[in-house]
Scaffold this active site. Structure first.
Site, PDB file in Angstrom:
ATOM      1  N   GLY A  47       0.851  -1.201   0.000  1.00 57.50           N
ATOM      2  CA  GLY A  47       0.000   0.000   0.000  1.00 57.50           C
ATOM      3  C   GLY A  47       0.876   1.237   0.000  1.00 57.50           C
ATOM      4  N   THR A  50       0.117   6.026  -1.884  1.00 59.67           N
ATOM      5  CA  THR A  50      -0.555   7.252  -1.423  1.00 59.67           C
ATOM      6  C   THR A  50      -0.572   7.245   0.115  1.00 59.67           C
ATOM      7  OG1 THR A  50      -2.721   6.154  -1.496  1.00 59.67           O
ATOM      8  CG2 THR A  50      -2.123   7.464  -3.430  1.00 59.67           C
ATOM      9  N   ALA A 111      -2.912  -6.843  -3.792  1.00 62.81           N
ATOM     10  CA  ALA A 111      -2.125  -7.361  -2.656  1.00 62.81           C
ATOM     11  C   ALA A 111      -2.844  -8.508  -1.943  1.00 62.81           C
ATOM     12  CB  ALA A 111      -1.865  -6.234  -1.657  1.00 62.81           C
ATOM     13  N   TYR A 224      -6.495   3.479  13.863  1.00 65.55           N
ATOM     14  CA  TYR A 224      -6.942   4.798  14.316  1.00 65.55           C
ATOM     15  C   TYR A 224      -7.896   4.611  15.490  1.00 65.55           C
ATOM     16  CZ  TYR A 224      -8.834   9.512  14.274  1.00 65.55           C
ATOM     17  OH  TYR A 224      -9.213  10.774  14.654  1.00 65.55           O
ATOM     18  N   TYR A 234     -16.798   5.375  13.725  1.00 69.54           N
ATOM     19  CA  TYR A 234     -15.476   4.820  13.444  1.00 69.54           C
ATOM     20  C   TYR A 234     -15.114   3.702  14.424  1.00 69.54           C
ATOM     21  CZ  TYR A 234     -10.879   4.270  11.552  1.00 69.54           C
ATOM     22  OH  TYR A 234      -9.776   3.691  10.967  1.00 69.54           O
ATOM     23  N   LYS A 243     -10.470  -2.840  12.897  1.00 65.27           N
ATOM     24  CA  LYS A 243      -9.225  -2.396  13.537  1.00 65.27           C
ATOM     25  C   LYS A 243      -8.944  -3.216  14.808  1.00 65.27           C
ATOM     26  CE  LYS A 243      -7.937   0.734  10.575  1.00 65.27           C
ATOM     27  NZ  LYS A 243      -6.877   0.394   9.611  1.00 65.27           N
ATOM     28  N   VAL A 272      -5.593  12.316   9.220  1.00 64.17           N
ATOM     29  CA  VAL A 272      -5.071  13.189   8.166  1.00 64.17           C
ATOM     30  C   VAL A 272      -5.988  13.082   6.950  1.00 64.17           C
ATOM     31  CG1 VAL A 272      -2.621  13.084   8.849  1.00 64.17           C
ATOM     32  CG2 VAL A 272      -3.579  11.298   7.375  1.00 64.17           C
TER      33      VAL A 272
HETATM   34  P1  NAD Z   1      -4.796   5.575   1.112  1.00 66.59           P
HETATM   35  O1  NAD Z   1      -6.088   5.441   0.419  1.00 66.59           O
HETATM   36  O2  NAD Z   1      -4.047   6.859   0.933  1.00 66.59           O
HETATM   37  O3  NAD Z   1      -3.771   4.396   0.656  1.00 66.59           O
HETATM   38  C1  NAD Z   1      -4.183   3.096   0.408  1.00 66.59           C
HETATM   39  C2  NAD Z   1      -3.077   2.308  -0.283  1.00 66.59           C
HETATM   40  O4  NAD Z   1      -3.546   0.961  -0.437  1.00 66.59           O
HETATM   41  C3  NAD Z   1      -2.711   2.798  -1.687  1.00 66.59           C
HETATM   42  O5  NAD Z   1      -1.316   2.653  -1.905  1.00 66.59           O
HETATM   43  C4  NAD Z   1      -3.454   1.810  -2.606  1.00 66.59           C
HETATM   44  O6  NAD Z   1      -2.876   1.640  -3.917  1.00 66.59           O
HETATM   45  C5  NAD Z   1      -3.317   0.558  -1.784  1.00 66.59           C
HETATM   46  N1  NAD Z   1      -4.298  -0.485  -2.114  1.00 66.59           N
HETATM   47  C6  NAD Z   1      -5.652  -0.461  -1.964  1.00 66.59           C
HETATM   48  N2  NAD Z   1      -6.191  -1.643  -2.350  1.00 66.59           N
HETATM   49  C7  NAD Z   1      -5.143  -2.420  -2.748  1.00 66.59           C
HETATM   50  C8  NAD Z   1      -5.035  -3.738  -3.239  1.00 66.59           C
HETATM   51  N3  NAD Z   1      -6.105  -4.528  -3.406  1.00 66.59           N
HETATM   52  N4  NAD Z   1      -3.802  -4.194  -3.568  1.00 66.59           N
HETATM   53  C9  NAD Z   1      -2.682  -3.437  -3.434  1.00 66.59           C
HETATM   54  N5  NAD Z   1      -2.733  -2.177  -2.950  1.00 66.59           N
HETATM   55  C10 NAD Z   1      -3.946  -1.681  -2.614  1.00 66.59           C
HETATM   56  O7  NAD Z   1      -5.065   5.248   2.638  1.00 66.59           O
HETATM   57  P2  NAD Z   1      -4.453   5.737   4.040  1.00 66.59           P
HETATM   58  O8  NAD Z   1      -5.402   6.698   4.645  1.00 66.59           O
HETATM   59  O9  NAD Z   1      -3.024   6.082   3.924  1.00 66.59           O
HETATM   60  O10 NAD Z   1      -4.625   4.385   4.887  1.00 66.59           O
HETATM   61  C11 NAD Z   1      -3.561   3.482   5.130  1.00 66.59           C
HETATM   62  C12 NAD Z   1      -3.743   2.877   6.508  1.00 66.59           C
HETATM   63  O11 NAD Z   1      -3.615   3.928   7.485  1.00 66.59           O
HETATM   64  C13 NAD Z   1      -5.126   2.247   6.745  1.00 66.59           C
HETATM   65  O12 NAD Z   1      -4.975   1.106   7.542  1.00 66.59           O
HETATM   66  C14 NAD Z   1      -5.861   3.328   7.518  1.00 66.59           C
HETATM   67  O13 NAD Z   1      -6.917   2.836   8.297  1.00 66.59           O
HETATM   68  C15 NAD Z   1      -4.721   3.854   8.386  1.00 66.59           C
HETATM   69  N6  NAD Z   1      -4.969   5.174   9.007  1.00 66.59           N
HETATM   70  C16 NAD Z   1      -5.380   6.231   8.253  1.00 66.59           C
HETATM   71  C17 NAD Z   1      -5.657   7.452   8.901  1.00 66.59           C
HETATM   72  C18 NAD Z   1      -6.131   8.646   8.108  1.00 66.59           C
HETATM   73  O14 NAD Z   1      -6.547   9.638   8.733  1.00 66.59           O
HETATM   74  N7  NAD Z   1      -6.069   8.617   6.798  1.00 66.59           N
HETATM   75  C19 NAD Z   1      -5.478   7.582  10.289  1.00 66.59           C
HETATM   76  C20 NAD Z   1      -5.004   6.485  11.010  1.00 66.59           C
HETATM   77  C21 NAD Z   1      -4.761   5.270  10.358  1.00 66.59           C
END
Ligand code: NAD
Length: 395
Positions: A47, A50, A111, A224, A234, A243, A272
């Site tokens: 992942g 992004t 993935a 989170y 959430y 989670k 974020v």
């Molecule tokens: P995001 O949408 O920016 O990134 C998701 C990533 O997953 C991307 O690289 C995408 O290409 C990849 N992806 C999705 N489906 C896929 C698949 N089938 N195969 C391969 N790659 C795949 O998301 P994010 O917000 O950075 O979230 C990442 C983690 O961080 C998550 O577990 C989320 O819960 C956690 N998180 C996010 C926040 C927030 O505020 N955004 C806060 C705390 C925790």
């Protein structure tokens, strides 16, 4: 082609290659200005294109000097459709890593599938031998189970009674009430199957079985918690169940990695703006208020500041500062008592008339545009750009 942002609901369907490269370069520059980290040397990021995964990759590569393999699910350009932002980000990441003489290769595919796990293992064996850090940062709306073929869809719903709350439409700045119906048992099960720990566990099993994990390897996944006012949708909702499952999986994985001294941790990250978080109702209002308060206290962080701090001050500092549940808490500044007390006060009085003054909804909007490479002063958006950009290691 001249590219402008185009929206469908809360999704931007275009992205700008030059803007995405600028965004990645800014993150790299941030890390290069910080102190070097004596940490991971060979890293797999699942992942990686992004949000938190991309920033983790940048922090590992430019903070620790690590070789990285990044895995993601993105679309290259086709006809007159731009590539997805994550594709352009990854092309930029590889280009910058090459300029700096840092190994970086990428895999684009699902993935969750056995095939991509195998392809990744082969690449690790061929180029790196073993990895010492595995970051699991997937956020996906669906998953096809690799063994049964069942397709799971995740939903963002409360468990228990329907939930009504304020939210803000960050495009229009309108504060509105939304009601989200409660999830049924099957929706809970499917959300846990997509965003819970099963796939992380399968990855670690596959990597261990193939003998591509170094002694004392670490694996991290992200979670989170957030404040009371978002709990119903959430942490105590469907995604919270997933989670819980992810967090429990860390213990299970650590147990399985005992013989090589490996450890699995979950890091609770700060809220974020990412493509994944923009899809969650209510969070946009909370984040807009939070940003204003944290910026005024000089404690505001985006993905890159968080991920650098996580590696430097926690994972490789000799003291992870784990909470009572064994989690890394990167949400410490977000959850500080004074910050949350102010958020709660502002939350109660937020309405259409005062939203621009009491929150940073404009900052939210700007961040959202930047995810797709738009809104950078340094980028000339009226110029014709080639939308076909290669990620060098992907043929
Ligand atoms: P995001 O949408 O920016 O990134 C998701 C990533 O997953 C991307 O690289 C995408 O290409 C990849 N992806 C999705 N489906 C896929 C698949 N089938 N195969 C391969 N790659 C795949 O998301 P994010 O917000 O950075 O979230 C990442 C983690 O961080 C998550 O577990 C989320 O819960 C956690 N998180 C996010 C926040 C927030 O505020 N955004 C806060 C705390 C925790």
């Amino acid at each position: 082609m001249i590219i402008t942002p185009k929206f469908r609901g809360f999704i931007c369907t275009t992205s700008h290659p030059v803007g995405c490269e600028y965004n990645v370069r800014q993150q790299v520059e941030y890390v290069k200005k910080q102190k070097k980290i004596n940490g991971a040397k060979k890293v797999l990021v699942i992942g990686a294109s992004t949000g938190y995964g991309l920033s983790s990759r940048i922090a590992a590569a430019f903070g620790c000097g690590a070789a990285t393999i990044g895995l993601f699910f993105e679309k290259p350009a086709s006809g007159n459709r731009t590539a997805s932002a994550g594709w352009y980000n990854s092309a930029a990441f590889e280009k910058i890593a090459k300029e700096e003489g840092i190994y970086a290769k990428s895999i684009n595919g699902d993935a969750f599938s056995n095939e991509i796990k195998q392809q990744t293992i082969e690449l690790i064996k061929k180029d790196l031998g073993k990895v010492d850090l595995v970051i699991y940062s997937l956020a996906s709306p669906r998953r096809t189970h690799p063994d049964t073929g069942e397709i799971f869809n995740s939903v963002i719903k409360p468990i228990g009674p329907a939930y009504t709350s304020k939210t803000v439409n960050f495009h229009t700045g309108k504060v509105e009430n939304i009601t989200i119906e409660s999830a049924n048992e099957d929706e809970i099960r499917q959300t846990v199957a997509v965003m819970g720990g099963e796939d992380w566990d399968m990855w670690m099993d596959a990597l261990k079985k193939a003998d591509v994990l170094a002694e004392n390897a670490i694996t991290l996944a992200y979670s989170y918690v957030g404040p009371e006012m978002t709990h119903a949708v959430y942490r105590e909702g469907t995604i919270g169940r997933a989670k819980d499952d992810l967090e429990a999986t860390a213990y299970k994985i650590t147990d399985k990695l005992k013989d090589i001294g490996g450890k699995a941790y979950v890091s609770i990250n700060k809220a974020v703006v990412t493509q994944a978080s923009a899809a969650i109702p209510v969070i946009s209002l909370y984040v807009s208020i939070l940003f204003k308060i944290m910026k005024s206290k000089n404690t505001h962080e985006g993905c890159i500041e968080q991920m650098y701090r996580m590696l430097e001050d926690r994972v490789y500092s000799g003291d992870m500062k784990l909470d009572s549940k064994g989690r890394i808490c990167m949400d410490d500044w977000e959850m500080a008592k004074d910050v949350q007390a102010e958020v709660a006060k502002v939350w109660d009085k937020a309405n259409d008339d005062n939203i621009n003054d009491i929150s940073d909804v404009e900052g939210y909007r700007t961040e959202f545009f930047k995810l797709f490479g738009f809104g950078f002063d340094a980028v000339e958006y009226s110029e014709d750009v080639d939308i076909e950009v290669m990620v060098e290691s992907i043929k």
